[in-house]
Design a protein around this motif. Structure first.
Motif, PDB file in Angstrom:
ATOM      1  N   TRP A 228       0.835  -1.213   0.000  1.00 39.26           N
ATOM      2  CA  TRP A 228       0.000   0.000   0.000  1.00 39.26           C
ATOM      3  C   TRP A 228       0.861   1.252   0.000  1.00 39.26           C
ATOM      4  O   TRP A 228       0.549   2.225  -0.684  1.00 39.26           O
ATOM      5  CB  TRP A 228      -0.916   0.014   1.226  1.00 39.26           C
ATOM      6  CG  TRP A 228      -1.919  -1.091   1.235  1.00 39.26           C
ATOM      7  CD1 TRP A 228      -2.367  -1.814   0.166  1.00 39.26           C
ATOM      8  CD2 TRP A 228      -2.609  -1.623   2.382  1.00 39.26           C
ATOM      9  NE1 TRP A 228      -3.285  -2.765   0.571  1.00 39.26           N
ATOM     10  CE2 TRP A 228      -3.451  -2.670   1.910  1.00 39.26           C
ATOM     11  CE3 TRP A 228      -2.593  -1.334   3.724  1.00 39.26           C
ATOM     12  CZ2 TRP A 228      -4.264  -3.400   2.772  1.00 39.26           C
ATOM     13  CZ3 TRP A 228      -3.398  -2.056   4.594  1.00 39.26           C
ATOM     14  CH2 TRP A 228      -4.232  -3.083   4.112  1.00 39.26           C
ATOM     15  N   ASP A 229       1.950   1.229   0.768  1.00 42.69           N
ATOM     16  CA  ASP A 229       2.843   2.390   0.804  1.00 42.69           C
ATOM     17  C   ASP A 229       3.419   2.658  -0.575  1.00 42.69           C
ATOM     18  O   ASP A 229       3.465   3.801  -1.034  1.00 42.69           O
ATOM     19  CB  ASP A 229       3.961   2.135   1.813  1.00 42.69           C
ATOM     20  CG  ASP A 229       4.954   3.281   1.885  1.00 42.69           C
ATOM     21  OD1 ASP A 229       4.513   4.433   2.072  1.00 42.69           O
ATOM     22  OD2 ASP A 229       6.158   3.032   1.752  1.00 42.69           O
ATOM     23  N   ASP A 230       3.829   1.604  -1.246  1.00 41.69           N
ATOM     24  CA  ASP A 230       4.405   1.748  -2.585  1.00 41.69           C
ATOM     25  C   ASP A 230       3.368   2.213  -3.600  1.00 41.69           C
ATOM     26  O   ASP A 230       3.644   3.045  -4.470  1.00 41.69           O
ATOM     27  CB  ASP A 230       5.009   0.409  -3.020  1.00 41.69           C
ATOM     28  CG  ASP A 230       5.682   0.498  -4.381  1.00 41.69           C
ATOM     29  OD1 ASP A 230       6.659   1.253  -4.513  1.00 41.69           O
ATOM     30  OD2 ASP A 230       5.222  -0.202  -5.305  1.00 41.69           O
ATOM     31  N   LYS A 231       2.146   1.712  -3.465  1.00 38.97           N
ATOM     32  CA  LYS A 231       1.112   1.985  -4.463  1.00 38.97           C
ATOM     33  C   LYS A 231       0.452   3.348  -4.294  1.00 38.97           C
ATOM     34  O   LYS A 231       0.126   4.034  -5.273  1.00 38.97           O
ATOM     35  CB  LYS A 231       0.047   0.887  -4.409  1.00 38.97           C
ATOM     36  CG  LYS A 231      -1.002   0.979  -5.516  1.00 38.97           C
ATOM     37  CD  LYS A 231      -2.103  -0.063  -5.328  1.00 38.97           C
ATOM     38  CE  LYS A 231      -1.591  -1.461  -5.427  1.00 38.97           C
ATOM     39  NZ  LYS A 231      -2.697  -2.459  -5.393  1.00 38.97           N
ATOM     40  N   TYR A 232       0.244   3.772  -3.031  1.00 40.10           N
ATOM     41  CA  TYR A 232      -0.604   4.943  -2.796  1.00 40.10           C
ATOM     42  C   TYR A 232       0.112   6.137  -2.156  1.00 40.10           C
ATOM     43  O   TYR A 232      -0.514   7.166  -1.936  1.00 40.10           O
ATOM     44  CB  TYR A 232      -1.785   4.553  -1.897  1.00 40.10           C
ATOM     45  CG  TYR A 232      -2.650   3.468  -2.482  1.00 40.10           C
ATOM     46  CD1 TYR A 232      -3.377   3.680  -3.655  1.00 40.10           C
ATOM     47  CD2 TYR A 232      -2.745   2.217  -1.863  1.00 40.10           C
ATOM     48  CE1 TYR A 232      -4.167   2.675  -4.191  1.00 40.10           C
ATOM     49  CE2 TYR A 232      -3.544   1.213  -2.397  1.00 40.10           C
ATOM     50  CZ  TYR A 232      -4.238   1.445  -3.555  1.00 40.10           C
ATOM     51  OH  TYR A 232      -5.013   0.453  -4.087  1.00 40.10           O
ATOM     52  N   ARG A 233       1.400   6.007  -1.876  1.00 40.69           N
ATOM     53  CA  ARG A 233       2.097   7.129  -1.223  1.00 40.69           C
ATOM     54  C   ARG A 233       2.014   8.401  -2.062  1.00 40.69           C
ATOM     55  O   ARG A 233       1.728   9.484  -1.552  1.00 40.69           O
ATOM     56  CB  ARG A 233       3.555   6.779  -0.955  1.00 40.69           C
ATOM     57  CG  ARG A 233       4.323   7.928  -0.309  1.00 40.69           C
ATOM     58  CD  ARG A 233       5.788   7.622  -0.117  1.00 40.69           C
ATOM     59  NE  ARG A 233       6.016   6.627   0.934  1.00 40.69           N
ATOM     60  CZ  ARG A 233       7.128   6.577   1.650  1.00 40.69           C
ATOM     61  NH1 ARG A 233       8.087   7.452   1.447  1.00 40.69           N
ATOM     62  NH2 ARG A 233       7.264   5.638   2.580  1.00 40.69           N
ATOM     63  N   ASP A 234       2.260   8.272  -3.366  1.00 35.52           N
ATOM     64  CA  ASP A 234       2.226   9.448  -4.237  1.00 35.52           C
ATOM     65  C   ASP A 234       0.818  10.001  -4.416  1.00 35.52           C
ATOM     66  O   ASP A 234       0.645  11.144  -4.862  1.00 35.52           O
ATOM     67  CB  ASP A 234       2.830   9.117  -5.599  1.00 35.52           C
ATOM     68  CG  ASP A 234       4.323   8.832  -5.516  1.00 35.52           C
ATOM     69  OD1 ASP A 234       4.943   9.267  -4.520  1.00 35.52           O
ATOM     70  OD2 ASP A 234       4.855   8.179  -6.436  1.00 35.52           O
ATOM     71  N   ASP A 235      -0.192   9.209  -4.079  1.00 36.74           N
ATOM     72  CA  ASP A 235      -1.584   9.659  -4.210  1.00 36.74           C
ATOM     73  C   ASP A 235      -2.096  10.331  -2.935  1.00 36.74           C
ATOM     74  O   ASP A 235      -3.235  10.805  -2.911  1.00 36.74           O
ATOM     75  CB  ASP A 235      -2.499   8.473  -4.543  1.00 36.74           C
ATOM     76  CG  ASP A 235      -2.184   7.879  -5.909  1.00 36.74           C
ATOM     77  OD1 ASP A 235      -1.767   8.648  -6.802  1.00 36.74           O
ATOM     78  OD2 ASP A 235      -2.342   6.658  -6.077  1.00 36.74           O
ATOM     79  N   GLY A 236      -1.265  10.343  -1.872  1.00 37.89           N
ATOM     80  CA  GLY A 236      -1.684  11.043  -0.661  1.00 37.89           C
ATOM     81  C   GLY A 236      -1.884  10.173   0.560  1.00 37.89           C
ATOM     82  O   GLY A 236      -2.483  10.607   1.533  1.00 37.89           O
TER      83      GLY A 236
ATOM     84  N   GLN B  61      -8.756   3.457  -1.128  1.00 38.71           N
ATOM     85  CA  GLN B  61      -9.059   3.956  -2.470  1.00 38.71           C
ATOM     86  C   GLN B  61     -10.219   4.938  -2.442  1.00 38.71           C
ATOM     87  O   GLN B  61     -10.195   5.976  -3.125  1.00 38.71           O
ATOM     88  CB  GLN B  61      -9.370   2.780  -3.401  1.00 38.71           C
ATOM     89  CG  GLN B  61      -8.175   1.900  -3.684  1.00 38.71           C
ATOM     90  CD  GLN B  61      -8.553   0.605  -4.371  1.00 38.71           C
ATOM     91  OE1 GLN B  61      -9.731   0.249  -4.459  1.00 38.71           O
ATOM     92  NE2 GLN B  61      -7.569  -0.113  -4.865  1.00 38.71           N
ATOM     93  N   GLN B  62     -11.230   4.627  -1.650  1.00 38.62           N
ATOM     94  CA  GLN B  62     -12.379   5.540  -1.566  1.00 38.62           C
ATOM     95  C   GLN B  62     -11.975   6.893  -1.009  1.00 38.62           C
ATOM     96  O   GLN B  62     -12.362   7.938  -1.534  1.00 38.62           O
ATOM     97  CB  GLN B  62     -13.466   4.919  -0.692  1.00 38.62           C
ATOM     98  CG  GLN B  62     -14.147   3.703  -1.300  1.00 38.62           C
ATOM     99  CD  GLN B  62     -15.177   3.097  -0.366  1.00 38.62           C
ATOM    100  OE1 GLN B  62     -15.835   3.812   0.386  1.00 38.62           O
ATOM    101  NE2 GLN B  62     -15.317   1.781  -0.402  1.00 38.62           N
ATOM    102  N   LEU B  63     -11.176   6.886   0.055  1.00 38.46           N
ATOM    103  CA  LEU B  63     -10.765   8.156   0.657  1.00 38.46           C
ATOM    104  C   LEU B  63      -9.875   8.954  -0.282  1.00 38.46           C
ATOM    105  O   LEU B  63     -10.009  10.175  -0.406  1.00 38.46           O
ATOM    106  CB  LEU B  63     -10.038   7.902   1.976  1.00 38.46           C
ATOM    107  CG  LEU B  63     -10.897   7.394   3.135  1.00 38.46           C
ATOM    108  CD1 LEU B  63     -10.028   7.105   4.357  1.00 38.46           C
ATOM    109  CD2 LEU B  63     -11.986   8.397   3.499  1.00 38.46           C
ATOM    110  N   LEU B  64      -8.966   8.282  -0.960  1.00 36.18           N
ATOM    111  CA  LEU B  64      -8.077   9.002  -1.876  1.00 36.18           C
ATOM    112  C   LEU B  64      -8.836   9.555  -3.072  1.00 36.18           C
ATOM    113  O   LEU B  64      -8.548  10.653  -3.542  1.00 36.18           O
ATOM    114  CB  LEU B  64      -6.952   8.072  -2.344  1.00 36.18           C
ATOM    115  CG  LEU B  64      -5.930   7.656  -1.287  1.00 36.18           C
ATOM    116  CD1 LEU B  64      -4.956   6.647  -1.869  1.00 36.18           C
ATOM    117  CD2 LEU B  64      -5.180   8.871  -0.771  1.00 36.18           C
ATOM    118  N   ASP B  65      -9.828   8.795  -3.537  1.00 39.59           N
ATOM    119  CA  ASP B  65     -10.585   9.245  -4.709  1.00 39.59           C
ATOM    120  C   ASP B  65     -11.447  10.451  -4.396  1.00 39.59           C
ATOM    121  O   ASP B  65     -11.735  11.259  -5.286  1.00 39.59           O
ATOM    122  CB  ASP B  65     -11.465   8.095  -5.216  1.00 39.59           C
ATOM    123  CG  ASP B  65     -12.168   8.468  -6.506  1.00 39.59           C
ATOM    124  OD1 ASP B  65     -13.394   8.640  -6.483  1.00 39.59           O
ATOM    125  OD2 ASP B  65     -11.468   8.610  -7.528  1.00 39.59           O
TER     126      ASP B  65
END
Length: 563
Positions: free
Chosen positions: A324-332, A412-416
């Motif tokens: 998750w850190d690798d996948k979503y870090r750049d997304d916030g 994913q929901q929170l980031l979106d």
């Protein structure tokens, strides 16, 4: 207290048959046959030594080390050295005779020429690292923060007695089985040498942590049983009394429902109350020395994960957290691992750094050696995580392993729907676009245009059709569950939407064929690779259209989002 003592006993039994016992089990089995069948007390003596040192040093080890100014990992290395020395003494009789001389006049720990089982058990107890449930976590934390009370002593003794029961059964069973083997009876010196080799190997395995992968791959099916026994209202209440927290006001005002209530339904976003502070952090790792605060992270999604590096249950969560850190870090997304140590040797920062490197952990780590953040969050056991939205509200709570797909979907929901993303780039989303659409019956039944939507069983919906705007229509065979829909034979889905892009959370393995009614010639095949993720179905100029999807069997669809 009687209920808590009984639960402690049962918890100890479960712990002793869990994967955590693997590093010390060979030593217990082989030590039971060093004297053949003649010494039936030997398994009892070995297990008694293990339980004694484990109980005493779990309660007093941290206090003793800190008061004397000794290294926090001294007891662990003492246990490793004891096992290695006793092992060498068994392998080489001449060395064993030298080792026994200091103990010849000392009782009850007098050494015989083949090594003393009780001393060996003491060494095993110093290196025994059981899986942590709420009971062991409470013993560890209360001993470190509240001091030793009679109630805590009773709980520790009950837990230790529970550990002793299966280990003693293993030892006696091993002795009984090997005593029937003629070669064992006739070659006791060889058996002792082999037992010494096993002890030496045990010391090396524990010192180098090479057994951790084996412990992690053993199924953790006992975790659910342990949680059901240890983590319920009556046990929580008694642990609060033991900790002196029975009068603490933990009521939550407004619309928030509190952490424990949120944990009961960890697969949806909820209002679990405001995030607590990160207090008393001794040191930060993976931040370049920078101190992080939740106030400073406002506007980002934050996942607080309480862990300790020797906990097998925690180790099994690392692949998901690092992914998750690798996948979503750049997304916030910011993951913060709060390391609250279960045992004294886990307080050594260099040990935590080595573990982080070993497991590929690159997200920030907060060293919580004094358990101040642990207590601030009313923690009870490892692992546990808290998902926090961009406004500082806890939206999901989960204790223990599991709920990986559910947690990732909520991330994913929170980031979106992140408000900072919209403010920074207002053109990133289409005005008046179709809103997020869930497909499982738990949250998406109102978006399904089919009249008959049976739950949790395969159903043939017949031929697909064009639904009303913002609705989905199923065709072919589908199983509609609470969280997702799973494709069967000839499964299709039609969706009428208005947006500039369409995305779908998918899981399982297979393909999804994508076509658009108003875009002649548009065709796309989406490969679903077995990992729950957000897949792009279409992107272009904002317009109204009907999306037609054809699914291969076994693919799971969770929720549509639109850009």
């Amino acid at each position: 207290m009687l209920t808590l003592t009984l639960v402690g006993l049962i918890s100890g039994i479960i712990t002793a048959i869990s994967p955590c016992v693997l590093p010390v089990l060979p030593a217990i089995l082989t030590s039971s046959i060093q004297d053949g069948a003649s010494n039936r007390r030997r398994p009892l003596v070995v297990v008694a030594g293990l339980v004694t040192s484990f109980a005493v040093f779990t309660l007093l080890g941290g206090i003793l080390l800190s008061s004397l100014g000794l290294p926090d990992d001294l007891l662990r290395w003492t246990g490793i050295i004891v096992l290695a020395v006793v092992g060498i003494g068994l392998m080489i009789p001449q060395v064993g005779e030298l080792l026994q001389r200091p103990f010849e006049r000392i009782r009850p720990i007098q050494q015989d020429r083949n090594g003393n089982g009780y001393v060996m058990g003491l060494g095993l107890g110093l290196v025994f690292v059981p899986c942590a449930g709420p009971i062991l976590a409470s013993i560890t934390v209360l001993a470190a923060t509240n001091g030793v009370s009679w109630g805590l002593v009773a709980l520790t003794l009950a837990f230790s007695a529970g550990i002793a029961i299966p280990l003693l059964v293993f030892g006696l069973a091993g002795q009984a089985i090997f005593a029937r083997i003629k070669a064992v009876r006739e070659r006791l010196q060889l058996i002792r040498a082999i037992s010494g080799g096993v002890l030496l190997a045990t010391a090396l395995v524990i010192a180098t942590n090479v057994a951790e992968p084996l412990q992690r791959i053993v199924p953790g099916w006992l975790a659910g049983i342990q949680t059901s026994i240890e983590d319920n209202d009556s046990v929580r209440d008694e642990l609060d009394v033991l900790a002196g927290r029975e009068d603490v006001d933990v009521t939550v005002t407004g619309d928030a429902i509190g952490f424990d209530a949120c944990e009961e339904n960890a697969d949806i976003l909820q209002n679990c109350g405001p995030a607590r502070d990160l207090v008393g952090i001794e040191e930060w790792l993976n931040t370049g020395g920078e101190e992080l605060t939740l106030e400073g992270l406002e506007g980002e999604v934050v996942l607080i994960d309480f862990w300790t590096y020797s906990c097998i249950n925690c180790q099994r969560t690392f692949p998901y957290l690092t992914a998750w850190d690798d996948k979503y870090r750049d997304d916030g997304l910011t993951i913060i691992g709060v390391h609250s140590p279960e045992f004294a040797f886990e307080k050594v920062v260099s040990n935590v750094e080595d573990a982080a490197e070993r497991y590929g952990i690159q997200y920030p780590i907060a060293i919580d050696n004094e358990f101040r953040t642990w207590r601030e969050w009313d923690q009870r056991f490892w692992p546990a995580h808290y998902l926090i939205d961009q406004t500082g509200t806890v939206r999901q709570v989960h204790y223990g392993e599991g709920k990986y797909e559910e947690t990732e979907l909520l991330i994913q929901q929170l980031l979106d729907t992140a408000p900072t993303m919209v403010e920074e780039n207002p053109d990133a989303h289409t005005a008046d676009r179709t809103r997020e659409t869930y497909l499982g019956w738990g949250r998406g039944s109102s978006a399904n245009a089919n009249e008959d939507v049976p739950r949790d069983e395969a159903h043939d919906f017949g031929d697909g059709f064009t639904p009303e705007p913002g609705m989905v229509a199923l065709g072919g065979t589908w199983t509609v569950t609470e969280e997702y829909i799973e494709a069967g034979d000839d499964a299709t889905l039609d969706l009428t939407f208005y947006a500039g892009s369409v995305h779908l959370v998918l899981a399982g393995e297979g393909t999804v064929e994508v076509t658009l009614e108003n875009r002649s010639g548009y065709s796309e095949t989406v490969e679903v690779d077995g990992v729950s993720d957000l897949y792009d179905l279409w992107e272009g100029e904002p317009h109204s259209d009907t999306l037609h999807l054809e699914f291969s069997e076994g693919v799971q669809a969770y929720a549509f989002t639109f850009g």
